[in-house]
Design a protein around this motif. Structure first.
Motif, PDB file in Angstrom:
ATOM      1  N   ILE A  13       0.827  -1.205   0.000  1.00 56.63           N
ATOM      2  CA  ILE A  13       0.000   0.000   0.000  1.00 56.63           C
ATOM      3  C   ILE A  13       0.866   1.261   0.000  1.00 56.63           C
ATOM      4  O   ILE A  13       0.608   2.212  -0.739  1.00 56.63           O
ATOM      5  CB  ILE A  13      -0.958  -0.011   1.208  1.00 56.63           C
ATOM      6  CG1 ILE A  13      -1.999  -1.122   1.037  1.00 56.63           C
ATOM      7  CG2 ILE A  13      -1.654   1.338   1.362  1.00 56.63           C
ATOM      8  CD1 ILE A  13      -2.818  -1.398   2.280  1.00 56.63           C
ATOM      9  N   MET A  16       2.494   1.554  -3.417  1.00 58.76           N
ATOM     10  CA  MET A  16       1.501   1.883  -4.432  1.00 58.76           C
ATOM     11  C   MET A  16       1.173   3.373  -4.439  1.00 58.76           C
ATOM     12  O   MET A  16       1.122   4.003  -5.509  1.00 58.76           O
ATOM     13  CB  MET A  16       0.216   1.067  -4.184  1.00 58.76           C
ATOM     14  CG  MET A  16      -0.875   1.314  -5.217  1.00 58.76           C
ATOM     15  SD  MET A  16      -2.434   0.451  -4.854  1.00 58.76           S
ATOM     16  CE  MET A  16      -3.108   1.491  -3.548  1.00 58.76           C
ATOM     17  N   TYR A  17       0.981   3.957  -3.261  1.00 60.17           N
ATOM     18  CA  TYR A  17       0.603   5.367  -3.209  1.00 60.17           C
ATOM     19  C   TYR A  17       1.791   6.293  -3.439  1.00 60.17           C
ATOM     20  O   TYR A  17       1.647   7.362  -4.051  1.00 60.17           O
ATOM     21  CB  TYR A  17      -0.104   5.683  -1.888  1.00 60.17           C
ATOM     22  CG  TYR A  17      -1.539   5.212  -1.897  1.00 60.17           C
ATOM     23  CD1 TYR A  17      -2.499   5.838  -2.701  1.00 60.17           C
ATOM     24  CD2 TYR A  17      -1.949   4.128  -1.136  1.00 60.17           C
ATOM     25  CE1 TYR A  17      -3.814   5.403  -2.727  1.00 60.17           C
ATOM     26  CE2 TYR A  17      -3.268   3.670  -1.163  1.00 60.17           C
ATOM     27  CZ  TYR A  17      -4.187   4.320  -1.960  1.00 60.17           C
ATOM     28  OH  TYR A  17      -5.488   3.872  -1.999  1.00 60.17           O
ATOM     29  N   TRP A  19       4.251   5.542  -5.425  1.00 65.98           N
ATOM     30  CA  TRP A  19       4.448   5.427  -6.862  1.00 65.98           C
ATOM     31  C   TRP A  19       3.382   6.225  -7.611  1.00 65.98           C
ATOM     32  O   TRP A  19       3.653   6.792  -8.668  1.00 65.98           O
ATOM     33  CB  TRP A  19       4.448   3.961  -7.267  1.00 65.98           C
ATOM     34  CG  TRP A  19       4.808   3.675  -8.703  1.00 65.98           C
ATOM     35  CD1 TRP A  19       4.092   2.943  -9.589  1.00 65.98           C
ATOM     36  CD2 TRP A  19       6.001   4.073  -9.386  1.00 65.98           C
ATOM     37  NE1 TRP A  19       4.752   2.869 -10.795  1.00 65.98           N
ATOM     38  CE2 TRP A  19       5.919   3.556 -10.696  1.00 65.98           C
ATOM     39  CE3 TRP A  19       7.125   4.822  -9.012  1.00 65.98           C
ATOM     40  CZ2 TRP A  19       6.922   3.758 -11.647  1.00 65.98           C
ATOM     41  CZ3 TRP A  19       8.126   5.040  -9.963  1.00 65.98           C
ATOM     42  CH2 TRP A  19       8.012   4.506 -11.259  1.00 65.98           C
ATOM     43  N   MET A  20       2.177   6.285  -7.050  1.00 67.06           N
ATOM     44  CA  MET A  20       1.130   7.114  -7.663  1.00 67.06           C
ATOM     45  C   MET A  20       1.552   8.573  -7.696  1.00 67.06           C
ATOM     46  O   MET A  20       1.344   9.270  -8.702  1.00 67.06           O
ATOM     47  CB  MET A  20      -0.182   6.983  -6.881  1.00 67.06           C
ATOM     48  CG  MET A  20      -1.307   7.862  -7.431  1.00 67.06           C
ATOM     49  SD  MET A  20      -2.801   7.891  -6.396  1.00 67.06           S
ATOM     50  CE  MET A  20      -3.422   6.234  -6.658  1.00 67.06           C
ATOM     51  N   ILE A  21       2.138   9.047  -6.601  1.00 68.85           N
ATOM     52  CA  ILE A  21       2.595  10.435  -6.558  1.00 68.85           C
ATOM     53  C   ILE A  21       3.677  10.679  -7.597  1.00 68.85           C
ATOM     54  O   ILE A  21       3.631  11.658  -8.351  1.00 68.85           O
ATOM     55  CB  ILE A  21       3.104  10.785  -5.145  1.00 68.85           C
ATOM     56  CG1 ILE A  21       1.955  10.724  -4.136  1.00 68.85           C
ATOM     57  CG2 ILE A  21       3.758  12.170  -5.129  1.00 68.85           C
ATOM     58  CD1 ILE A  21       2.390  10.854  -2.691  1.00 68.85           C
ATOM     59  N   TYR A  45       0.691   3.165 -14.904  1.00 70.93           N
ATOM     60  CA  TYR A  45       0.544   3.065 -13.453  1.00 70.93           C
ATOM     61  C   TYR A  45      -0.225   1.806 -13.068  1.00 70.93           C
ATOM     62  O   TYR A  45       0.168   1.087 -12.137  1.00 70.93           O
ATOM     63  CB  TYR A  45      -0.159   4.301 -12.891  1.00 70.93           C
ATOM     64  CG  TYR A  45      -0.414   4.174 -11.410  1.00 70.93           C
ATOM     65  CD1 TYR A  45       0.632   4.246 -10.504  1.00 70.93           C
ATOM     66  CD2 TYR A  45      -1.693   3.921 -10.912  1.00 70.93           C
ATOM     67  CE1 TYR A  45       0.423   4.086  -9.143  1.00 70.93           C
ATOM     68  CE2 TYR A  45      -1.919   3.761  -9.567  1.00 70.93           C
ATOM     69  CZ  TYR A  45      -0.853   3.843  -8.680  1.00 70.93           C
ATOM     70  OH  TYR A  45      -1.067   3.661  -7.343  1.00 70.93           O
ATOM     71  N   VAL A  49       0.903  -1.375 -10.660  1.00 70.18           N
ATOM     72  CA  VAL A  49       0.203  -1.861  -9.467  1.00 70.18           C
ATOM     73  C   VAL A  49      -0.071  -3.360  -9.579  1.00 70.18           C
ATOM     74  O   VAL A  49       0.075  -4.103  -8.599  1.00 70.18           O
ATOM     75  CB  VAL A  49      -1.103  -1.079  -9.247  1.00 70.18           C
ATOM     76  CG1 VAL A  49      -1.915  -1.689  -8.113  1.00 70.18           C
ATOM     77  CG2 VAL A  49      -0.796   0.383  -8.936  1.00 70.18           C
TER      78      VAL A  49
END
Length: 244
Positions: A13, A16-17, A19-21, A45, A49
């Motif tokens: 988690i 994942m977040y 990497w989202m940024i 993206y 994931v």
């Protein structure tokens, strides 16, 4: 073992977040100028994931059925954030009917607006159909897409039930698009309100197209029966124990 899986889930988690940024910020400039670039960033993206879930949590994905293309409405079971990413990854040009609050979410809101997602305000039924139609037409103005709508209006945990709404039927009929159904068991592995990401195989299936010529009430009834039956079968396959 369960403690170790929780630790893996926590790591997943966080990564994942973060990497989202990273991806969201780096991709914002090309996405601001090109819709094709926007889709490339989003698909990259989502692929990341899927890879991270497999490597860190042991969570695999099996896609079944023919992937829809062209101008269609996709009426889908919605059990977690992961099924949103799976639609974006598999569909050639996915778009979404989404709750209006997400329009203002950091990163997610920017990319949702760039692909022309249709935001709908909850609790205003009289305006919801109009909002969906306006957003759907805007999103399709550049050559078409696969418009994903969640007929229950929100994520629904395995074993729970919420009535299906008319939105998918209205969009399909008024826009004269085929309505393809999608089912999944993702909520068993990626629960709605839990940090745990279970190892196993998520099944994500496009499986049927709604018959033409149905009255709206019959459309909703048939759609609900088909999606619920298929999703329950996939949950049984995963080992989920349904109540009753």
């Amino acid at each position: 073992m369960i403690f170790l899986q929780y630790m893996r889930s926590f790591v997943f988690i966080v990564v994942m977040y973060l990497w989202m940024i990273v991806v969201g910020l780096l991709g914002a400039i090309p996405a601001a100028f090109s819709k094709n670039a926007t889709y490339w960033v989003l698909k990259f993206y989502c692929a990341s994931v899927i890879f991270l879930a497999r490597v860190i949590c042991g969570l695999h994905v099996e896609q079944r059925g023919e992937i829809p293309s062209g101008n269609v409405v996709v009426a889908s079971k919605h059990q977690s954030f992961f099924d949103v990413m799976l639609h974006m990854y598999y569909l050639p040009r996915a778009n979404f009917v989404m709750k209006q609050e997400l329009k203002y979410a950091p990163i997610l809101g920017f990319y949702a607006m760039r692909i022309g997602a249709a935001p709908v305000k909850r609790g205003q039924k009289s305006k919801a159909v109009s909002q969906m139609m306006q957003g759907a037409k805007k999103g399709a103005s550049d050559g078409g897409n696969q418009l994903v709508i969640y007929p229950q209006g929100t994520r629904v945990a395995p074993g729970d039930h919420r009535p299906y709404k008319v939105g998918a039927g209205v969009l399909a009929q008024r826009m004269e698009r085929p309505c393809v159904l999608a089912a999944t068991n993702v909520g068993y592995f990626w629960p709605k309100r839990s940090m745990l990401r279970k190892p196993g195989t998520v099944i994500f299936e496009y499986f049927d197209t709604m018959p033409e010529g149905l009255e709206l009430s019959e459309f909703v009834k048939v759609m609900e029966e088909k999606i619920e039956d298929k999703s329950n079968r996939l949950l049984d396959e995963a080992g989920f124990k349904r109540r009753g």
